[in-house]
Write an enzyme that holds these catalytic residues in place. Structure first.
Site, PDB file in Angstrom:
ATOM      1  N   ASP A 250       0.816  -1.213   0.000  1.00 11.73           N
ATOM      2  CA  ASP A 250       0.000   0.000   0.000  1.00 11.73           C
ATOM      3  C   ASP A 250       0.850   1.264   0.000  1.00 11.73           C
ATOM      4  O   ASP A 250       0.350   2.357  -0.220  1.00 11.73           O
ATOM      5  CB  ASP A 250      -0.949  -0.001   1.201  1.00 11.73           C
TER       6      ASP A 250
ATOM      7  N   SER B 174      -6.887   5.266  -0.049  1.00 14.05           N
ATOM      8  CA  SER B 174      -7.134   4.000  -0.732  1.00 14.05           C
ATOM      9  C   SER B 174      -8.605   3.623  -0.605  1.00 14.05           C
ATOM     10  O   SER B 174      -9.187   3.727   0.480  1.00 14.05           O
ATOM     11  CB  SER B 174      -6.263   2.892  -0.131  1.00 14.05           C
TER      12      SER B 174
ATOM     13  N   GLN C 236      -5.087  -1.241  -7.364  1.00 17.17           N
ATOM     14  CA  GLN C 236      -5.747  -0.427  -6.348  1.00 17.17           C
ATOM     15  C   GLN C 236      -6.437   0.769  -6.995  1.00 17.17           C
ATOM     16  O   GLN C 236      -5.906   1.365  -7.928  1.00 17.17           O
ATOM     17  CB  GLN C 236      -4.731   0.091  -5.323  1.00 17.17           C
TER      18      GLN C 236
END
Length: 286
Positions: free
Chosen positions: A204, A228, A278
């Protein structure tokens, strides 16, 4: 044992509360919300604690609410499937009585396949050429804003060595392709599942930067409000998260306050070990 290793192990070492129920805590940082990779990694650990003899091959998750770093996170595991080849777990992260995150993790029994191929690793400088000692020799490093330099010099569980430094000075990367070498700051135990959870934690970091790179901007831009929204990851081949891995990232699309990013993660010898996708919120502050 270094402080970074202790921090990472403590982050991923959940407390069992009851069958299928675990408690995780956040490290003491200045962050106002829980780092998304932390919740991914901890939820993966919770899922792995309920499966024997199989490793994860994929995960799909959604970030629902910002996490509060001052409050423990409860992870509730649902055992959805225990099949002959595949095992499926759903994990919900809960704070203040609300679901803040949800993940599905699929496990696969090892088997031989008829097909075996992968994309090639990009040709970039090795991490040894991107050490702080090497970067300090470059005039561009001395001109780097202090808050960016501190980010990469700070003591954190994951070491980051970005390849394209020019994007911190407004350089636009038209195709949005950027590269970062990553690894845990210290050696981990020989547990393949733990290395997968550690890489999920690291996956991430910086991913939404691929959106910003097209515009000569970064996530450090105070005009931005990045977050996110969802995250997916697939594990392809064995690796160690405490050895250097190249995270090759790009962004094929951004529109309507959302940006899509993708990542391929390679070992230095060119082996593709994982893929990531993502979508994130990339709004500007009003």
């Amino acid at each position: 044992m270094s402080k970074s290793l202790i921090d990472l192990i403590s982050i991923l070492d959940l407390e069992p509360i009851e069958v299928n129920l675990f408690r995780g805590s956040s490290p003491k940082t200045s962050w106002q919300r829980v780092f998304g990779g932390q919740v991914i990694g901890q939820a993966m650990v919770a899922a792995c604690r309920t499966v024997e003899g199989r490793l994860p091959h994929s995960l799909h998750c959604y970030f629902i609410l910002p996490g509060d770093p001052q409050v423990p996170i409860i992870y509730q595991v649902e055992r959805l499937r225990d099949g002959r080849s595949y095992t499926t777990r759903r994990v919900t992260a809960i704070q203040h009585g609300n679901a803040i995150f949800s993940i599905m993790v699929s496990f696969h029994a090892e088997e031989e396949g008829a097909f075996d191929h992968q994309d090639r690793m990009p040709d970039v400088p090795p991490p040894e050429k991107l050490t702080a000692d090497e970067l300090i020799k470059q005039p561009v490093f001395r001109e780097m804003p202090d808050f960016i330099r501190r980010y990469y010099e700070s003591d954190r569980p994951i070491e980051l060595r970005p390849v394209e430094l020019g994007r911190y000075f407004g350089q636009k990367i038209d195709d949005g392709r950027i590269h970062v070498w990553i690894k845990t700051a210290a050696k981990l135990p020989d547990d393949p599942a733990l290395h997968m959870c550690a890489l999920a934690y690291a996956s991430d970091f910086s991913l939404l930067d691929a959106v910003m790179a097209r515009y000569g901007r970064t996530l450090f831009d105070k005009r931005m409000m990045p977050a996110s929204l969802d995250h997916a990851m697939w594990f392809h081949r064995p690796f160690r998260a405490d050895e250097w891995l190249l995270y090759a990232q790009d962004s094929p699309s951004a529109r309507g306050g959302r940006g899509l990013t993708r990542g391929l993660i390679f070992k230095p010898d060119g082996t593709l070990v994982a893929s990531v996708a993502q979508e994130g919120s990339v709004r500007e502050r009003k």
